[in-house]
Design a protein around this motif. Structure first.
Motif, mmCIF file in Angstrom:
data_model
loop_
_atom_site.group_PDB
_atom_site.id
_atom_site.type_symbol
_atom_site.label_atom_id
_atom_site.label_comp_id
_atom_site.label_asym_id
_atom_site.label_seq_id
_atom_site.Cartn_x
_atom_site.Cartn_y
_atom_site.Cartn_z
ATOM 1 N N HIS A 43 4.332 -0.030 -3.653
ATOM 2 C CA HIS A 43 5.331 -1.063 -3.364
ATOM 3 C C HIS A 43 5.035 -1.756 -2.044
ATOM 4 N N ALA A 44 4.567 -0.998 -1.055
ATOM 5 C CA ALA A 44 4.236 -1.595 0.244
ATOM 6 C C ALA A 44 3.219 -2.717 0.065
ATOM 7 N N SER A 45 2.202 -2.464 -0.754
ATOM 8 C CA SER A 45 1.126 -3.442 -0.915
ATOM 9 C C SER A 45 1.591 -4.702 -1.641
ATOM 10 N N LEU A 46 2.679 -4.605 -2.392
ATOM 11 C CA LEU A 46 3.195 -5.759 -3.146
ATOM 12 C C LEU A 46 4.173 -6.597 -2.339
ATOM 13 N N THR A 47 4.607 -6.087 -1.197
ATOM 14 C CA THR A 47 5.645 -6.778 -0.428
ATOM 15 C C THR A 47 5.158 -7.162 0.966
ATOM 16 N N GLY A 48 3.843 -7.385 1.089
ATOM 17 C CA GLY A 48 3.320 -7.953 2.317
ATOM 18 C C GLY A 48 2.773 -6.979 3.326
ATOM 19 N N TYR A 49 2.748 -5.700 3.018
ATOM 20 C CA TYR A 49 2.231 -4.690 3.941
ATOM 21 C C TYR A 49 0.950 -4.073 3.412
ATOM 22 N N GLU A 50 0.041 -3.760 4.313
ATOM 23 C CA GLU A 50 -0.928 -2.730 3.994
ATOM 24 C C GLU A 50 -0.164 -1.408 4.139
ATOM 25 N N PRO A 51 -0.244 -0.511 3.161
ATOM 26 C CA PRO A 51 0.561 0.719 3.230
ATOM 27 C C PRO A 51 0.377 1.482 4.534
ATOM 28 N N GLN A 52 -0.864 1.535 5.031
ATOM 29 C CA GLN A 52 -1.116 2.271 6.266
ATOM 30 C C GLN A 52 -0.365 1.673 7.459
#
Length: 296
Positions: free
Chosen positions: A200-209
């Protein structure tokens, strides 16, 4: 690693867990638990989402069924480390047991607690554009606190999104570290934690890390581990999408993440035929152990 860190980490062995939805539907819980143990998993994330009242886990005898699952877990030397509540509750529902969707959430909390889960992921409620999503969900989550206390279970708040079909993109809902940390702060209770869904992080503008690094290990206490291509919510096995798993593992290590490592890879499992499922689970467990070793 220093000797001190090596000793500390030796007492904190991260458990490998996986959600149960696909396996529960295909094989039932008794066989599912046996299969997961044989494949090399330590724990499971019991999936109440997409279950209806015809399912024993959500029916009128849900307590008795939860005790059965607890027994199967014990027989196999496994644990239910976390669970995932139903997510059919909508804006405008009452936050009490008179509402059938709210009742399902409370039942899942009690059932998961019987199985031994430390926490249960409860999705936030989406709201119309004119409404305050933060205020609505603060009231919603606060209403669950008496049940947390009664059953002895924590609620994990997950980073989510809504699909904007017009623009063909994902828009985050309570998805930033600021949103989630503020929600935990305003709830003012030890019964609330954060679950980061890495996909979900990667789909909402974040790199998960980058998102992970904005939490401490007292707040971030649960994961949903899945890979994506930055376009779809794929819920597939790490290394089958486009995420940077070295960077993700490094971020978890940097914050000294010390809870469990839980796959939510139902689309990976959905595509596996029955005669390949045992091998597919063994492969998934090997990838999980590989990533845990990078974090530890």
């Amino acid at each position: 690693m220093t000797e001190c860190n090596a000793v500390r980490r030796s007492y904190n062995i991260m458990k490998l867990s996986i959600e149960t939805h696909v396996l529960h539907k295909r094989y039932g819980d008794e066989k599912t638990i046996s299969m997961l143990k044989k494949a090399g998993f330590d724990s499971l994330d019991y999936s109440y989402y997409w279950l209806d009242k015809s399912d024993e886990a959500m029916g009128e005898n849900y307590r008795e069924y939860a005790y059965k699952v607890k027994g199967w877990l014990k027989e196999n030397g496994m644990k239910c480390n976390q669970a995932h509540a139903p997510f059919d509750i909508k804006y405008g529902c009452k936050f009490d047991l008179s509402d059938p969707e709210y009742l399902k959430i409370v039942r899942s909390m009690e059932s998961a607690a019987i199985m031994g889960a430390d926490c249960i992921i409860v999705h936030s409620i989406d709201v119309p554009p004119c409404e305050d999503i933060f205020a609505c969900n603060l009231e919603f989550y606060k209403s669950l606190e008496p049940y947390c206390k009664q059953f002895g279970i924590k609620v994990a708040i997950e980073n989510l999104f809504r699909v904007d079909y017009k623009s063909k993109c994902f828009r985050g809902t309570l998805f930033t570290a600021q949103h989630l940390n503020q929600m935990i702060a305003e709830l003012k209770s030890p019964y609330y934690i954060v679950c980061i869904d890495i996909g979900h992080a990667s789909l909402t503008g974040y790199e998960p890390q980058d998102l992970i690094k904005q939490f401490d290990n007292k707040t971030l206490k649960a994961l949903h581990v899945q890979d994506t291509d930055y376009i779809e919510d794929m819920h597939t096995l790490p290394y089958t999408g486009k995420l940077n798993w070295d960077a993700i593992a490094s971020a978890l290590k940097e914050i000294n993440y010390n809870s469990d490592f839980t796959f939510e890879i139902f689309n990976y499992l959905n595509r596996i035929e029955d005669d390949l499922m045992e091998d597919a689970l063994v492969y998934a467990a090997k990838i999980g152990r590989h990533l845990i070793n990078k974090i530890m």
